[in-house]
Write an enzyme that holds these catalytic residues in place. Structure first.
Site, PDB file in Angstrom:
ATOM      1  N   ASP A   1     -10.198   2.349  -4.210  1.00 40.33           N
ATOM      2  CA  ASP A   1      -9.146   2.366  -3.182  1.00 40.33           C
ATOM      3  C   ASP A   1      -8.237   3.565  -3.437  1.00 40.33           C
ATOM      4  OD1 ASP A   1      -7.229   1.630  -1.217  1.00 40.33           O
ATOM      5  OD2 ASP A   1      -7.708  -0.476  -1.495  1.00 40.33           O
TER       6      ASP A   1
ATOM      7  N   ASN B   1     -10.129   6.690   1.783  1.00 38.94           N
ATOM      8  CA  ASN B   1      -9.204   6.313   0.718  1.00 38.94           C
ATOM      9  C   ASN B   1      -9.073   7.454  -0.282  1.00 38.94           C
ATOM     10  OD1 ASN B   1      -7.733   3.794   0.628  1.00 38.94           O
ATOM     11  ND2 ASN B   1      -9.701   2.759   0.845  1.00 38.94           N
TER      12      ASN B   1
ATOM     13  N   GLU C   1       0.842  -1.206   0.000  1.00 37.06           N
ATOM     14  CA  GLU C   1       0.000   0.000   0.000  1.00 37.06           C
ATOM     15  C   GLU C   1       0.875   1.252   0.000  1.00 37.06           C
ATOM     16  OE1 GLU C   1      -2.564   1.757  -0.070  1.00 37.06           O
ATOM     17  OE2 GLU C   1      -4.383   0.600   0.247  1.00 37.06           O
TER      18      GLU C   1
ATOM     19  N   ASN D   1      -5.858   5.030   7.518  1.00 35.40           N
ATOM     20  CA  ASN D   1      -5.846   4.192   6.322  1.00 35.40           C
ATOM     21  C   ASN D   1      -5.274   4.876   5.094  1.00 35.40           C
ATOM     22  OD1 ASN D   1      -6.746   1.557   5.239  1.00 35.40           O
ATOM     23  ND2 ASN D   1      -7.972   2.841   3.875  1.00 35.40           N
TER      24      ASN D   1
END
Length: 348
Positions: free
Chosen positions: A247, A193, A52, A142
């Site tokens: 995402d 996101n 990520e 996140n």
């Protein structure tokens, strides 16, 4: 080509070149029209449980990314080919942001934000800067990036079990010098996101993955304020399967958005002005997580992927899940990412 393919030392990333046709130009998702020319992609020979937050540091020509569940930060230099790994034995590592005029890095671990000194060991490597969602200990920072003024924007997600995330437990925050007090901008949120700004920095794009929407806000860069939220793309209305969610996100030099679609194994290119998907780039995996433009000319799209929560049968079917993919010859390129601004950061 991205020269990482020449690496051959043990524990160093190698890449493999594959000619293929990943691009589909679409008028409508239900009426796909294939491109007429071939593209090239590479993939790493190492896979990660959940890669990520890729970011390209143009000052050092270094690609950075995280392996969330293994709590590792990765660094790969374009010219020296040196691959370094920094293990954070503290919790999930989801975000990494370079800091202007500093060797330190801004990293998110669980729901906390730290300054990282790569060359220090143990707890001494991390210096706490801020905490988020303090009354919700299962939450995770996140997604996060810096805006044109150097503020940090970060969003949380709720508690996660397997692929299910608790609804409406997160928020979107900003944080800036000199006091670094977290300011709430959007609440409630389920899975923060995306996060990217238009080329003229008057619009911020953002997604709460649970809504399956890519939204836009008017953005006041001087004041750090958001207003006039509206939807640019709604996957619910575009014909995508119901489990597919948006995402990570980036932008190209033409002002088009690039968005990873988790559970569909693709990256889409979106014209935000016309609110249309104009390209779909498919990969041989289902869990695409994020992307960044990389290389000295910012003309390589690096896409991170995941094998998180995949069973053995699914991994056998998609053995490249968790690899990094480098897409070439896309007909556009990126723009440099902003860095976090922290005056006198070395003294903190």
């Amino acid at each position: 080509m991205f020269p990482f393919s020449r690496l051959s030392v043990y524990h160093i990333i190698m890449c493999f070149f594959i000619p293929f046709m990943p691009t589909i130009f679409v008028q409508n998702v239900k009426e796909e029209k294939k491109s007429t020319h071939y593209k090239i992609f590479e993939y790493t020979n190492l896979t990660f449980d959940h890669a990520e937050s890729p970011v390209w540091d143009s000052d050092t020509n270094t690609l950075l990314w995280v392996d969330v569940l293994n709590q590792d930060i990765h660094s790969l230099n374009y010219y020296t080919k040196k691959h370094r790994i920094k293990h954070i034995a503290y919790g999930e590592v989801n975000i990494i942001v370079p800091i202007k005029d500093s060797d330190r890095l801004l990293v998110a671990v669980k729901s906390e934000l730290f300054l990282l000194d790569w060359n220090k060991t143990g707890n001494a490597a991390l210096r706490l800067l801020a905490r988020f969602d303090e009354c919700l200990p299962g939450n995770i920072l996140n997604e996060g990036k810096a805006d044109v003024m150097g503020r940090f924007w970060g969003g949380t997600k709720g508690r996660q079990q397997k692929d299910k995330v608790e609804v409406n437990e997160g928020s979107l925050y900003s944080l800036e010098a000199p006091y670094f007090v977290a300011k709430v901008h959007v609440r409630p949120v389920t899975i923060s996101n995306g996060l990217v700004w238009s080329l003229n920095n008057t619009v911020m794009y953002y997604t709460d993955s649970h809504t399956r929407k890519i939204d836009a806000f008017d953005f006041d860069a001087v004041k750090g304020q958001l207003s006039n939220r509206r939807t640019i793309i709604n996957l619910c209305k575009e014909g995508w399967r119901k489990e597919v969610i948006p995402d990570g996100m980036t932008i190209d030099k033409d002002g088009f958005l690039w968005i990873a679609l988790m559970f569909d194994g693709c990256v889409i290119r979106v014209d935000p002005d016309r609110r249309r998907v104009v390209e779909v780039h498919r990969l041989p995996v289902s869990r695409t997580t994020s992307m960044t433009w990389a290389g000295p000319d910012l003309d390589v799209l690096v896409v991170t992927t995941s094998r998180r929560n995949m069973d053995e049968a699914s991994i056998r079917e998609q053995p490249l899940s968790g690899a990094l993919f480098m897409l070439h010859n896309l007909g556009t390129r990126g723009v440099p990412d902003h860095k976090f601004v922290f005056p006198n950061v070395t003294n903190y």
